[in-house]
Write a protein that holds these residues in place. Structure first.
Motif, mmCIF file in Angstrom:
data_model
loop_
_atom_site.group_PDB
_atom_site.id
_atom_site.type_symbol
_atom_site.label_atom_id
_atom_site.label_comp_id
_atom_site.label_asym_id
_atom_site.label_seq_id
_atom_site.Cartn_x
_atom_site.Cartn_y
_atom_site.Cartn_z
ATOM 1 N N ALA A 1 -0.736 27.279 -14.175
ATOM 2 C CA ALA A 1 -0.429 25.950 -13.642
ATOM 3 C C ALA A 1 -1.440 25.503 -12.579
ATOM 4 O O ALA A 1 -1.442 24.330 -12.177
ATOM 5 C CB ALA A 1 0.973 25.933 -13.042
ATOM 6 N N GLN A 2 -2.291 26.412 -12.136
ATOM 7 C CA GLN A 2 -3.278 26.082 -11.107
ATOM 8 C C GLN A 2 -4.235 25.013 -11.623
ATOM 9 O O GLN A 2 -4.652 25.039 -12.769
ATOM 10 C CB GLN A 2 -4.058 27.344 -10.738
ATOM 11 C CG GLN A 2 -5.197 27.133 -9.747
ATOM 12 C CD GLN A 2 -5.882 28.438 -9.420
ATOM 13 O OE1 GLN A 2 -5.289 29.302 -8.798
ATOM 14 N NE2 GLN A 2 -7.118 28.607 -9.870
ATOM 15 N N HIS A 3 -4.630 24.082 -10.753
ATOM 16 C CA HIS A 3 -5.593 23.059 -11.122
ATOM 17 C C HIS A 3 -7.009 23.614 -10.934
ATOM 18 O O HIS A 3 -7.324 24.215 -9.900
ATOM 19 C CB HIS A 3 -5.426 21.809 -10.255
ATOM 20 C CG HIS A 3 -4.148 21.080 -10.498
ATOM 21 N ND1 HIS A 3 -3.888 19.825 -9.975
ATOM 22 C CD2 HIS A 3 -3.044 21.413 -11.230
ATOM 23 C CE1 HIS A 3 -2.683 19.423 -10.358
ATOM 24 N NE2 HIS A 3 -2.145 20.375 -11.112
ATOM 25 N N VAL A 4 -7.854 23.402 -11.939
ATOM 26 C CA VAL A 4 -9.234 23.868 -11.866
ATOM 27 C C VAL A 4 -10.156 22.765 -12.368
ATOM 28 O O VAL A 4 -9.753 21.919 -13.179
ATOM 29 C CB VAL A 4 -9.450 25.151 -12.696
ATOM 30 C CG1 VAL A 4 -8.640 26.315 -12.145
ATOM 31 C CG2 VAL A 4 -9.109 24.924 -14.169
ATOM 32 N N GLY A 5 -11.380 22.774 -11.886
ATOM 33 C CA GLY A 5 -12.344 21.757 -12.273
ATOM 34 C C GLY A 5 -13.414 22.310 -13.195
ATOM 35 O O GLY A 5 -13.881 23.443 -13.029
ATOM 36 N N THR A 6 -13.790 21.510 -14.195
ATOM 37 C CA THR A 6 -14.888 21.884 -15.079
ATOM 38 C C THR A 6 -15.398 20.638 -15.787
ATOM 39 O O THR A 6 -14.612 19.730 -16.093
ATOM 40 C CB THR A 6 -14.446 22.933 -16.122
ATOM 41 O OG1 THR A 6 -15.581 23.438 -16.835
ATOM 42 C CG2 THR A 6 -13.468 22.348 -17.127
ATOM 43 N N GLN A 7 -16.692 20.570 -15.999
ATOM 44 C CA GLN A 7 -17.314 19.470 -16.746
ATOM 45 C C GLN A 7 -16.930 18.094 -16.196
ATOM 46 O O GLN A 7 -16.817 17.117 -16.937
ATOM 47 C CB GLN A 7 -16.912 19.543 -18.226
ATOM 48 C CG GLN A 7 -17.176 20.876 -18.897
ATOM 49 C CD GLN A 7 -18.637 21.063 -19.287
ATOM 50 O OE1 GLN A 7 -19.522 20.381 -18.765
ATOM 51 N NE2 GLN A 7 -18.911 21.975 -20.209
ATOM 52 N N GLY A 8 -16.738 18.018 -14.872
ATOM 53 C CA GLY A 8 -16.418 16.741 -14.252
ATOM 54 C C GLY A 8 -14.972 16.324 -14.356
ATOM 55 O O GLY A 8 -14.627 15.181 -14.019
ATOM 56 N N HIS A 9 -14.090 17.220 -14.810
ATOM 57 C CA HIS A 9 -12.676 16.900 -14.952
ATOM 58 C C HIS A 9 -11.827 17.992 -14.325
ATOM 59 O O HIS A 9 -12.312 19.075 -14.003
ATOM 60 C CB HIS A 9 -12.302 16.739 -16.426
ATOM 61 C CG HIS A 9 -12.937 15.559 -17.084
ATOM 62 N ND1 HIS A 9 -12.606 14.264 -16.758
ATOM 63 C CD2 HIS A 9 -13.906 15.472 -18.037
ATOM 64 C CE1 HIS A 9 -13.329 13.420 -17.481
ATOM 65 N NE2 HIS A 9 -14.125 14.138 -18.265
ATOM 66 N N VAL A 10 -10.538 17.703 -14.176
ATOM 67 C CA VAL A 10 -9.586 18.674 -13.642
ATOM 68 C C VAL A 10 -8.507 18.916 -14.696
ATOM 69 O O VAL A 10 -7.934 17.972 -15.241
ATOM 70 C CB VAL A 10 -8.947 18.174 -12.334
ATOM 71 C CG1 VAL A 10 -7.910 19.167 -11.821
ATOM 72 C CG2 VAL A 10 -10.034 17.948 -11.275
ATOM 73 N N LEU A 11 -8.279 20.195 -14.982
ATOM 74 C CA LEU A 11 -7.243 20.614 -15.928
ATOM 75 C C LEU A 11 -6.391 21.671 -15.257
ATOM 76 O O LEU A 11 -6.788 22.237 -14.235
ATOM 77 C CB LEU A 11 -7.851 21.228 -17.195
ATOM 78 C CG LEU A 11 -8.822 20.467 -18.066
ATOM 79 C CD1 LEU A 11 -10.236 20.537 -17.517
ATOM 80 C CD2 LEU A 11 -8.812 21.061 -19.489
ATOM 81 N N THR A 12 -5.243 21.986 -15.849
ATOM 82 C CA THR A 12 -4.565 23.204 -15.433
ATOM 83 C C THR A 12 -5.367 24.379 -15.978
ATOM 84 O O THR A 12 -6.081 24.247 -16.990
ATOM 85 C CB THR A 12 -3.133 23.287 -15.974
ATOM 86 O OG1 THR A 12 -3.177 23.389 -17.407
ATOM 87 C CG2 THR A 12 -2.312 22.078 -15.550
ATOM 88 N N ALA A 13 -5.248 25.523 -15.338
ATOM 89 C CA ALA A 13 -5.964 26.707 -15.816
ATOM 90 C C ALA A 13 -5.539 27.065 -17.232
ATOM 91 O O ALA A 13 -6.355 27.497 -18.053
ATOM 92 C CB ALA A 13 -5.725 27.883 -14.872
ATOM 93 N N GLY A 14 -4.258 26.871 -17.538
ATOM 94 C CA GLY A 14 -3.777 27.169 -18.884
ATOM 95 C C GLY A 14 -4.442 26.296 -19.932
ATOM 96 O O GLY A 14 -4.847 26.782 -20.999
ATOM 97 N N ASP A 15 -4.586 25.013 -19.637
ATOM 98 C CA ASP A 15 -5.255 24.117 -20.581
ATOM 99 C C ASP A 15 -6.738 24.451 -20.694
ATOM 100 O O ASP A 15 -7.318 24.367 -21.784
ATOM 101 C CB ASP A 15 -5.059 22.666 -20.171
ATOM 102 C CG ASP A 15 -3.702 22.115 -20.606
ATOM 103 O OD1 ASP A 15 -3.067 22.732 -21.489
ATOM 104 O OD2 ASP A 15 -3.276 21.079 -20.068
ATOM 105 N N LEU A 16 -7.358 24.807 -19.575
ATOM 106 C CA LEU A 16 -8.750 25.244 -19.639
ATOM 107 C C LEU A 16 -8.885 26.446 -20.568
ATOM 108 O O LEU A 16 -9.783 26.502 -21.407
ATOM 109 C CB LEU A 16 -9.262 25.599 -18.246
ATOM 110 C CG LEU A 16 -10.651 26.276 -18.218
ATOM 111 C CD1 LEU A 16 -11.724 25.312 -18.709
ATOM 112 C CD2 LEU A 16 -10.986 26.790 -16.834
#
Length: 226
Positions: free
Chosen positions: A128-143
């Protein structure tokens, strides 16, 4: 993408990475020069690209973001359109940088240790943690789900001229199918295998006339990402 299983994305990315690692670990120098399903890339180029993706995963999974989520495991792919200038530039960048490994074993070792570290990191992060990648923010699970999908699609790319090697993990193929269904807004043709859907959904293979007829207007949306 909410599967209702908090540990599912971590399992999917681990399974996808382990399946791809089994292929890469068995490759030799000559095989590293074979073409792949990615335009302009040999096996070694694709392996280098996958190293950079695993490095990105490691950074994102260890860097919590205070920002709100603006993408999920499906909408993340909206930015990845095939046949763009950015895609062409990315292909050239990978070829140039990957060519610096004069001995494939060096690149092979870097890949194996990096994806193993990324798979381990996925097991330790709150999905559920929010993380950033490729200029966007996702939950870690979605990443993690996006990582499993990318690794699975590239596993198929990697084995185009290596038909004797094991295919992708079922967990990765399931994640890819669910993602493509999400982008399409409906289930794909029921007769499609996961592998075929992954290829046509990402532009690796073209729809046949019969498939276009069966899909109707939805056929014009393919490829769904690339």
């Amino acid at each position: 993408m909410n599967t209702g299983d908090a540990a599912g994305p971590a399992r999917a990315v681990r399974a996808a990475y382990e399946a791809a690692s089994a292929v890469v670990a068995a490759l030799g120098e000559e095989e590293s020069w074979l073409p792949t399903g990615c335009t302009g890339w040999a096996v070694r180029d694709l392996v280098f690209h996958c190293v950079t993706d695993a490095q990105r995963a490691l950074v994102a999974l260890h860097t919590p973001s205070p920002e709100p989520v603006d993408r999920d495991a499906v909408t993340y792919w909206h930015d990845w359109e095939p046949n763009t200038t950015g895609a062409a530039n990315g292909r050239r960048w990978v070829r140039v940088n990957g060519s610096m490994f004069l001995d494939f074993r060096q690149l092979q070792g870097l890949y194996l240790e990096t994806v193993a570290a990324a798979a381990h990191a996925a097991q330790t992060v709150d999905p559920a943690q929010h993380v950033g990648t490729q200029g966007h923010v996702l939950t870690a699970g979605d990443l993690m789900t996006t990582l499993a999908v990318e690794s699975t699609v590239h596993h198929l790319d990697l084995t185009v001229r290596l038909p004797h090697v094991p295919g992708p993990a079922p967990e990765g193929l399931a994640a890819a199918r669910a993602t493509l269904d999400g982008l399409l807004g409906r289930p794909a043709l029921p007769e499609w295998s996961d592998e075929h859907y992954a290829r046509v959904g990402t532009g690796r293979a073209r729809l046949t006339d019969a498939e276009r007829t069966a899909l109707g207007p939805a056929a014009d949306r393919f490829p769904l990402f690339g």
